[in-house]
Design a protein around this motif. Structure first.
Motif, PDB file in Angstrom:
ATOM      1  N   GLY A  62      -1.914  -5.567   4.873  1.00 30.20           N
ATOM      2  CA  GLY A  62      -1.773  -6.453   3.718  1.00 30.20           C
ATOM      3  C   GLY A  62      -0.793  -5.881   2.716  1.00 30.20           C
ATOM      4  N   ALA A  63       0.132  -6.712   2.251  1.00 29.35           N
ATOM      5  CA  ALA A  63       1.058  -6.305   1.188  1.00 29.35           C
ATOM      6  C   ALA A  63       0.635  -7.023  -0.105  1.00 29.35           C
ATOM      7  CB  ALA A  63       2.483  -6.660   1.574  1.00 29.35           C
ATOM      8  N   PHE A  64       0.261  -8.284   0.040  1.00 28.60           N
ATOM      9  CA  PHE A  64      -0.293  -9.058  -1.090  1.00 28.60           C
ATOM     10  C   PHE A  64      -1.781  -9.205  -0.800  1.00 28.60           C
ATOM     11  CE2 PHE A  64       4.169 -10.208  -0.831  1.00 28.60           C
ATOM     12  CZ  PHE A  64       4.567 -10.119  -2.161  1.00 28.60           C
ATOM     13  N   LEU A 122       7.846  -1.809   4.132  1.00 30.34           N
ATOM     14  CA  LEU A 122       7.266  -0.713   4.924  1.00 30.34           C
ATOM     15  C   LEU A 122       6.734  -1.230   6.260  1.00 30.34           C
ATOM     16  CD1 LEU A 122       5.444   1.411   2.169  1.00 30.34           C
ATOM     17  CD2 LEU A 122       7.747   1.666   3.109  1.00 30.34           C
ATOM     18  N   LEU A 123       6.186  -2.439   6.253  1.00 32.01           N
ATOM     19  CA  LEU A 123       5.729  -3.033   7.521  1.00 32.01           C
ATOM     20  C   LEU A 123       6.915  -3.213   8.474  1.00 32.01           C
ATOM     21  CD1 LEU A 123       3.234  -5.782   6.301  1.00 32.01           C
ATOM     22  CD2 LEU A 123       2.691  -3.967   7.936  1.00 32.01           C
ATOM     23  N   MET A 144       0.935  -3.565  -2.296  1.00 36.13           N
ATOM     24  CA  MET A 144       2.259  -3.072  -2.706  1.00 36.13           C
ATOM     25  C   MET A 144       3.279  -4.192  -2.854  1.00 36.13           C
ATOM     26  SD  MET A 144       2.616   0.409  -0.447  1.00 36.13           S
ATOM     27  CE  MET A 144       4.041   1.036  -1.321  1.00 36.13           C
ATOM     28  N   GLY A 145       2.880  -5.422  -2.530  1.00 40.32           N
ATOM     29  CA  GLY A 145       3.797  -6.557  -2.672  1.00 40.32           C
ATOM     30  C   GLY A 145       4.999  -6.439  -1.739  1.00 40.32           C
ATOM     31  N   GLY A 146       6.179  -6.853  -2.258  1.00 36.97           N
ATOM     32  CA  GLY A 146       7.404  -6.853  -1.449  1.00 36.97           C
ATOM     33  C   GLY A 146       7.700  -5.495  -0.837  1.00 36.97           C
ATOM     34  N   GLU A 147       7.363  -4.441  -1.566  1.00 36.42           N
ATOM     35  CA  GLU A 147       7.590  -3.078  -1.057  1.00 36.42           C
ATOM     36  C   GLU A 147       6.761  -2.851   0.217  1.00 36.42           C
ATOM     37  OE1 GLU A 147       9.621   0.185  -0.916  1.00 36.42           O
ATOM     38  OE2 GLU A 147      10.018  -1.422  -2.376  1.00 36.42           O
TER      39      GLU A 147
END
Ligand code: PEP
Ligand code: MN
Length: 333
Positions: free
Chosen positions: A128-130, A149-150, A142-145
């Motif tokens: 999960g980023a969001f 990384l993914l 971490m959102g867009g960051e």
């Protein structure tokens, strides 16, 4: 759809209703009995407001004889759908083993976990980023960051990536994402579903905490009716009176959804149980009942995970689950 009219309905009232139904492009078959009149509505009844019809003075009851979902319906598409994303497939005999941390936390973490789950047999990486967190004070991802990384982990391992989109305004960040996840809390965010329907991206649609299987299929229909047929359904446990587990895993969702729909069905035993020690047995049960895939949370250091550590497997626990799931699937065919 069938409408049964109340005893005593006059021929005038009946023909008035029939004329109104015909304006909705329906043919109406009238069966005049001694006691009641039954109207058979023929045509596309998916646009008929059942509650409105039911509320009319002269109507006794209304029953659907066909499901309100069309594109997701197995009747109109008898063969299992196979969804392809980034070189991996789910459905129609292809098993999707999706594994990775609840949240992307750092480059080192996601790459380590990606390598470990790939080694263990996973064919998709999740992360999960969001993050949709119950508390606004909890780690929000971490959102867009996190997506960047993914993508690095994808480059390092070749695994296609699955990650959640919460807001359509961030869609541009998902260009290189292989499968977009719609989380349980957004299952009925209809505007979001419609927008995702305009893309060609495979969508992993998670069942809402308190949603029926028909509602899940209607949400899939929102995506499909806009032109995107690449939908994967995911059962992740629902709210019941039981509090011992985080949610209650409804495994009957697998045969029921397979009966009703051609779309692949994936089980998430991590969010369903909330406890890492319960994940393995539910994963085996999922494989045994014919699930097309599993989504399992794996963390290299569950004790220090920023999100959902309690339900995360270590890479070696995951490797054992993966091995046994594989064995079970061989026995099941
Ligand atoms: C997740 O998969 O990380 C997640 C938040 O799941 P759900 O939407 O099922 O709670
Ligand atoms: Mn999680």
């Amino acid at each position: 759809m069938i409408a049964i009219l109340k005893h005593g309905t006059t021929p005038d009232q009946t023909s008035h209703l029939v004329e109104w139904l015909k304006t909705m492009n329906l043919d109406v078959h009238i069966s005049q009995g001694q006691e009641v009149t039954i109207l058979g509505l023929i045509g596309d009844t998916s646009r008929v407001d059942m509650e409105l019809l039911n509320s009319l003075e002269i109507v006794e009851t209304v029953k659907r004889v066909s499901e309100p979902f069309k594109q997701a319906n197995r009747k109109f598409h008898p063969k299992d759908s196979v969804i392809e994303a980034g070189g991996s497939k789910i459905g129609g005999g292809y098993f999707g083993l999706i594994a990775g941390p609840c949240s992307v936390e750092s480059e080192e973490q996601i790459i380590q976990v990606a390598q470990a789950v790939k080694e263990a047999g996973a064919n998709f990486l999740r992360g999960g980023a969001f993050k949709p967190r119950t508390s606004p004070y909890a780690f929000q991802g971490m959102g867009g960051e996190g997506i960047k990384l993914l993508l690095k982990a994808k480059e390092a391992t070749g695994l296609p990536i699955v990650t959640e989109l919460m807001n359509i305004n961030t869609l541009d960040l998902f260009n290189d994402v292989d499968v977009i996840q719609v989380g349980a809390r957004n299952m009925q965010n209809f505007d979001l579903l419609k927008e995702l329907g305009k893309t060609k991206k495979p969508i992993l649609l998670k069942r809402g905490l308190a949603n029926t299987l028909q509602e899940l299929l209607m949400s899939a229909e929102y995506i499909m009716s806009e032109g995107n047929e690449n939908v994967i359904l995911c059962e992740r446990g629902i709210r019941t009176f039981e509090t011992y587990t985080r949610n209650t895993l409804d495994l009957s969702a697998v045969p029921v959804l397979h009966e009703l729909s051609h779309l692949p069905v994936v089980i998430d035993p991590s969010h369903a149980t909330g406890k890492s020690r319960l994940v393995a047995s539910m994963a085996y049960a999922s494989a045994a009942c014919g699930a097309d895939g599993l989504m399992i949370e794996v963390h290299n250091d569950p004790e220090h995970a920023l999100c959902d550590g309690a339900q995360s497997l270590t890479p070696s626990q995951f490797a054992e689950v993966s091995r046994k799931v594989q064995q079970l699937r061989e026995v099941m065919v």
